[in-house]
Design a protein around this motif. Structure first.
Motif, short mmCIF file in Angstrom:
data_model
loop_
_atom_site.label_atom_id
_atom_site.label_comp_id
_atom_site.label_asym_id
_atom_site.label_seq_id
_atom_site.Cartn_x
_atom_site.Cartn_y
_atom_site.Cartn_z
N SER A 109 0.82 -1.22 0.00
CA SER A 109 0.00 0.00 0.00
C SER A 109 0.85 1.27 0.00
O SER A 109 0.38 2.33 -0.39
N LYS A 110 2.11 1.16 0.40
CA LYS A 110 3.01 2.31 0.32
C LYS A 110 3.52 2.52 -1.11
O LYS A 110 3.94 3.62 -1.46
N CYS A 156 -3.16 6.51 -3.99
CA CYS A 156 -4.61 6.50 -3.78
C CYS A 156 -5.29 7.16 -4.98
O CYS A 156 -4.91 8.26 -5.37
N SER A 187 -0.23 8.02 -0.70
CA SER A 187 -0.24 6.58 -0.96
C SER A 187 -1.50 5.98 -0.34
O SER A 187 -2.20 6.61 0.45
N LEU A 188 -1.78 4.73 -0.70
CA LEU A 188 -2.91 4.05 -0.08
C LEU A 188 -2.71 3.95 1.43
O LEU A 188 -3.66 4.03 2.20
N PHE A 189 -1.47 3.77 1.83
CA PHE A 189 -1.15 3.64 3.25
C PHE A 189 -1.49 4.92 4.02
O PHE A 189 -2.02 4.86 5.12
N ALA A 221 -9.47 4.01 -0.43
CA ALA A 221 -8.17 3.53 0.05
C ALA A 221 -8.37 2.39 1.05
O ALA A 221 -7.63 1.40 1.02
N LYS A 227 -6.98 -1.36 0.45
CA LYS A 227 -6.11 -2.03 1.43
C LYS A 227 -6.71 -3.36 1.86
O LYS A 227 -5.99 -4.35 2.01
N ILE A 275 -6.07 -5.75 -0.99
CA ILE A 275 -4.68 -6.20 -0.98
C ILE A 275 -4.50 -7.30 0.06
O ILE A 275 -3.89 -8.33 -0.20
#
Length: 137
Positions: free
Chosen positions: A50-51, A55, A62-64, A71, A75, A78
């Motif tokens: 996710s990093k 997004c 990032s998604l993180f 997002a 996650k 993932i």
């Protein structure tokens, strides 16, 4: 005798209520403790993936880092793909197929992205060349 318990129906109702609450609470605690403990290796790998991905909703996050609803969904996707046995490359390939190349923070080096990879270096060299040319005069 307590006036509250004069009626046999009321005392039976109260006894039934407390019994139901006790058994329901016990069942809830038993089920809550049976929740599967998620694999920490999958969690760490999901955070790493996710990093690497951007997004789609938040600007330059990032998604993180993002707190957008999409997002959170991505996650979770993932993590579920990791639990199904997919590798990091397969997950990233899936996300790129679904959302396009712009979901990556670092796009692949290919013909359409050469300008992204070497453009800044080329502009820096041209700028340094112009500065050296002006200083030399």
């Amino acid at each position: 005798m307590n006036p509250l318990f004069r009626s046999p129906y009321l005392s039976a109702f109260i006894w039934l209520l407390f019994t139901t609450l006790f058994l329901g609470g016990t069942a809830f605690l038993a089920m809550a403790q049976e929740q599967p403990v998620s694999n920490t290796a999958h969690q760490q790998q999901a955070m790493d993936i996710s990093k690497l991905l951007r997004c789609p909703m938040a600007t330059n996050l990032s998604l993180f880092e993002s707190q957008a609803p999409i997002a959170h969904e991505l996650k979770a996707q993932i993590f579920s793909m990791l639990e199904q046995g997919d590798s990091q490359d397969e997950i990233i390939f899936f996300m790129v197929q679904r959302y396009g190349e712009k979901i990556r923070y670092q796009p692949e080096l290919k013909g359409s992205t050469v300008a992204l990879w070497f453009g800044p270096l080329l502009l820096l060299l041209v700028g340094v060349g112009i500065c050296l040319g002006l200083i030399k005069r």
